[in-house]
Scaffold this motif. Structure first.
Motif, PDB file in Angstrom:
ATOM      1  N   SER A 279      -1.112   6.934   0.503  1.00 15.40           N
ATOM      2  CA  SER A 279      -2.494   7.481   0.554  1.00 15.40           C
ATOM      3  C   SER A 279      -3.462   6.124   0.369  1.00 15.40           C
ATOM      4  O   SER A 279      -4.726   6.152   0.756  1.00 15.40           O
ATOM      5  CB  SER A 279      -2.560   8.329  -0.807  1.00 15.40           C
ATOM      6  OG  SER A 279      -2.330   7.618  -1.833  1.00 15.40           O
ATOM      7  N   GLU A 280      -3.010   4.982   0.040  1.00 17.14           N
ATOM      8  CA  GLU A 280      -3.791   3.978  -0.190  1.00 17.14           C
ATOM      9  C   GLU A 280      -3.938   3.296   1.342  1.00 17.14           C
ATOM     10  O   GLU A 280      -5.200   2.827   1.629  1.00 17.14           O
ATOM     11  CB  GLU A 280      -3.155   2.757  -0.851  1.00 17.14           C
ATOM     12  CG  GLU A 280      -3.381   2.806  -2.544  1.00 17.14           C
ATOM     13  CD  GLU A 280      -2.336   2.230  -3.071  1.00 17.14           C
ATOM     14  OE1 GLU A 280      -2.736   1.822  -4.546  1.00 17.14           O
ATOM     15  OE2 GLU A 280      -1.433   1.446  -2.743  1.00 17.14           O
TER      16      GLU A 280
ATOM     17  N   LEU B 183       0.859  -1.133   0.081  1.00 15.56           N
ATOM     18  CA  LEU B 183       0.139  -0.143   0.006  1.00 15.56           C
ATOM     19  C   LEU B 183       0.704   1.198  -0.011  1.00 15.56           C
ATOM     20  O   LEU B 183       1.695   1.377   0.719  1.00 15.56           O
ATOM     21  CB  LEU B 183      -0.815   0.026   1.200  1.00 15.56           C
ATOM     22  CG  LEU B 183      -1.908  -1.143   1.476  1.00 15.56           C
ATOM     23  CD1 LEU B 183      -2.527  -0.884   2.731  1.00 15.56           C
ATOM     24  CD2 LEU B 183      -2.826  -1.183   0.292  1.00 15.56           C
TER      25      LEU B 183
ATOM     26  N   GLN C  52      -4.049   5.270   4.008  1.00 11.68           N
ATOM     27  CA  GLN C  52      -4.805   6.198   4.513  1.00 11.68           C
ATOM     28  C   GLN C  52      -6.289   5.856   4.176  1.00 11.68           C
ATOM     29  O   GLN C  52      -7.217   6.032   5.144  1.00 11.68           O
ATOM     30  CB  GLN C  52      -4.452   7.635   4.137  1.00 11.68           C
ATOM     31  CG  GLN C  52      -3.341   8.004   4.824  1.00 11.68           C
ATOM     32  CD  GLN C  52      -2.895   8.131   6.342  1.00 11.68           C
ATOM     33  OE1 GLN C  52      -4.061   8.481   7.244  1.00 11.68           O
ATOM     34  NE2 GLN C  52      -1.924   7.531   6.783  1.00 11.68           N
ATOM     35  N   LYS C  53      -6.373   5.335   2.958  1.00 13.89           N
ATOM     36  CA  LYS C  53      -8.056   5.147   2.627  1.00 13.89           C
ATOM     37  C   LYS C  53      -8.512   4.167   3.274  1.00 13.89           C
ATOM     38  O   LYS C  53      -9.538   3.786   3.621  1.00 13.89           O
ATOM     39  CB  LYS C  53      -8.123   5.099   1.038  1.00 13.89           C
ATOM     40  CG  LYS C  53      -9.177   4.749   0.406  1.00 13.89           C
ATOM     41  CD  LYS C  53      -9.317   4.695  -0.918  1.00 13.89           C
ATOM     42  CE  LYS C  53     -10.880   4.455  -1.494  1.00 13.89           C
ATOM     43  NZ  LYS C  53     -11.485   3.497  -0.899  1.00 13.89           N
ATOM     44  N   ALA C  54      -7.437   2.822   3.245  1.00  8.06           N
ATOM     45  CA  ALA C  54      -7.868   1.563   3.907  1.00  8.06           C
ATOM     46  C   ALA C  54      -8.210   1.967   5.225  1.00  8.06           C
ATOM     47  O   ALA C  54      -9.081   1.566   6.131  1.00  8.06           O
ATOM     48  CB  ALA C  54      -6.860   0.794   3.865  1.00  8.06           C
TER      49      ALA C  54
ATOM     50  N   ALA D 273      -9.352   4.894   6.547  1.00 12.57           N
ATOM     51  CA  ALA D 273     -10.690   5.649   6.609  1.00 12.57           C
ATOM     52  C   ALA D 273     -11.822   4.691   6.371  1.00 12.57           C
ATOM     53  O   ALA D 273     -13.118   4.736   6.832  1.00 12.57           O
ATOM     54  CB  ALA D 273     -10.601   6.609   5.502  1.00 12.57           C
ATOM     55  N   ASP D 274     -11.688   3.557   5.459  1.00 11.96           N
ATOM     56  CA  ASP D 274     -12.733   2.536   5.045  1.00 11.96           C
ATOM     57  C   ASP D 274     -12.837   1.404   6.039  1.00 11.96           C
ATOM     58  O   ASP D 274     -13.488   0.545   5.947  1.00 11.96           O
ATOM     59  CB  ASP D 274     -12.034   1.761   3.743  1.00 11.96           C
ATOM     60  CG  ASP D 274     -12.276   2.782   2.362  1.00 11.96           C
ATOM     61  OD1 ASP D 274     -13.044   4.101   2.760  1.00 11.96           O
ATOM     62  OD2 ASP D 274     -11.686   2.659   1.424  1.00 11.96           O
ATOM     63  N   ASN D 275     -11.882   1.720   7.324  1.00 10.58           N
ATOM     64  CA  ASN D 275     -11.977   0.620   8.393  1.00 10.58           C
ATOM     65  C   ASN D 275     -11.485  -0.916   7.725  1.00 10.58           C
ATOM     66  O   ASN D 275     -11.918  -1.839   8.433  1.00 10.58           O
ATOM     67  CB  ASN D 275     -13.429   0.467   9.053  1.00 10.58           C
ATOM     68  CG  ASN D 275     -13.426   0.127  10.431  1.00 10.58           C
ATOM     69  OD1 ASN D 275     -12.602   0.310  11.109  1.00 10.58           O
ATOM     70  ND2 ASN D 275     -14.365  -0.606  10.895  1.00 10.58           N
ATOM     71  N   GLU D 276     -10.648  -1.083   6.771  1.00 12.03           N
ATOM     72  CA  GLU D 276      -9.930  -2.161   6.507  1.00 12.03           C
ATOM     73  C   GLU D 276      -8.634  -2.338   7.243  1.00 12.03           C
ATOM     74  O   GLU D 276      -8.390  -3.409   7.832  1.00 12.03           O
ATOM     75  CB  GLU D 276      -9.533  -2.376   4.876  1.00 12.03           C
ATOM     76  CG  GLU D 276     -10.755  -2.167   4.064  1.00 12.03           C
ATOM     77  CD  GLU D 276     -10.460  -2.838   2.714  1.00 12.03           C
ATOM     78  OE1 GLU D 276     -10.753  -3.998   2.281  1.00 12.03           O
ATOM     79  OE2 GLU D 276      -9.815  -1.887   2.008  1.00 12.03           O
TER      80      GLU D 276
END
Lengths: 191, 191
Positions: A156-157, A153, A159-161, A163-166
């Motif tokens: 930024s990927e 990752l 950070q998105k994971a 935010a998406d609770n993955e």
């Protein structure tokens, strides 16, 4: 605010309730600082390791796996349990890194050691960082009940994971915060 | 590396082993992606909150308390359990901040939510930050079995407490990392 000089609890009675493969449950009666008694439900655990591995392109290596307690897939940094009798957490970290990613690092840097959840468990986790990785000569097999996919990752990927609770566990959130500190200090490749 | 498409485990059997005041223990039989079966020891927990409170002089407020699982005193950020039926973690955070420090914040900022130790427990922790604190009008009593001392640590004092293993739990290490990020970004008073 009043300062209490002696915060210690004295154990009056220990009642083992369960002896398992990865954890034990004990019910304690304790004597409180004020002379009263209370019950403490305690999980004993042999401890664990986690590794923050940054690849040559500046990406974080994580594993996707099923987690039974939450019945969902998560993205977590490579990690694993310390087995009974193992005394070198760095060796355990290298074994887990090998098993889960097929990689070796000649330079694991200690980041922090901490109790995962000190209110009810004594699990202690040793967290390491490395941006010095190479393929292992001999890949170890995963445990027979362990299934996972490796992912790389970008910041930024990741950070998105989050935010998406993955990305949703303490050690991996810690890894992201540590990675951000290194980036802010200019101490890591900006992937 | 081979990508496994389906990582899911199917629960075949759930055996409740212990129903306690703060945790439940369940033994599950699960069906693995390869058709084999395995046992999973799982702790169910109602979740928790933690607060990173920075005072007007730029110091971190922590509590010193006895932790039964490790039988030692620790320095931790204010925190507490979510009780059964409580649905608003921010309200729980304000209650714990009141009980443990006598302070209120009109602006708790969410930092991150995470599972404390996803390998064996479903405890989920909601972490908040505030540097906007004021004394409460009505201080709540601590739980009858809870004893603690409040301390205010400068950044360097907190780093020393971490090095000395007095700060030694995941959420408080996370708090120190988050604090360092804010300082590096120039978003907080440098206490």
């Amino acid at each position: 605010m009043e300062v209490i000089m002696n915060l210690d609890e004295k154990v009056i009675k220990e009642q083992p309730l369960y002896h398992g493969a990865i954890l034990d449950l004990v019910l304690e009666d304790v004597l409180l600082p004020n002379g009263q008694t209370a019950k403490r439900e305690i999980i004993h655990h042999h401890g664990a390791v986690g590794i923050i591995p940054i690849d040559a392109t500046g990406k974080l290596i994580v594993v996707r796996q099923w987690r039974a307690p939450m019945r969902k897939e998560t993205l977590e940094i490579p990690a694993g349990k310390i087995d009974l009798g193992e005394t070198d957490p760095k060796a355990v970290a290298l074994r887990e890194l090998n098993e889960e990613t097929g990689l070796f690092s000649p330079s694991l840097k200690p980041v922090a050691n901490f109790y995962s959840t000190p209110g009810f468990a004594d699990e202690y986790l040793h967290l390491y960082y490395t941006d010095n990785l190479q393929p292992v000569a001999h890949k170890r097999q995963l445990d027979p009940d362990e299934f996972l996919n490796v992912m790389h990752l970008s910041f930024s990927e990741a950070q998105k994971a989050l935010a998406d609770n993955e990305i949703c566990d303490a050690k991996t959130v810690l890894a992201l915060f540590y990675w951000e500190i290194l980036r802010l200090k200019g101490e890591v490749t900006l992937g």
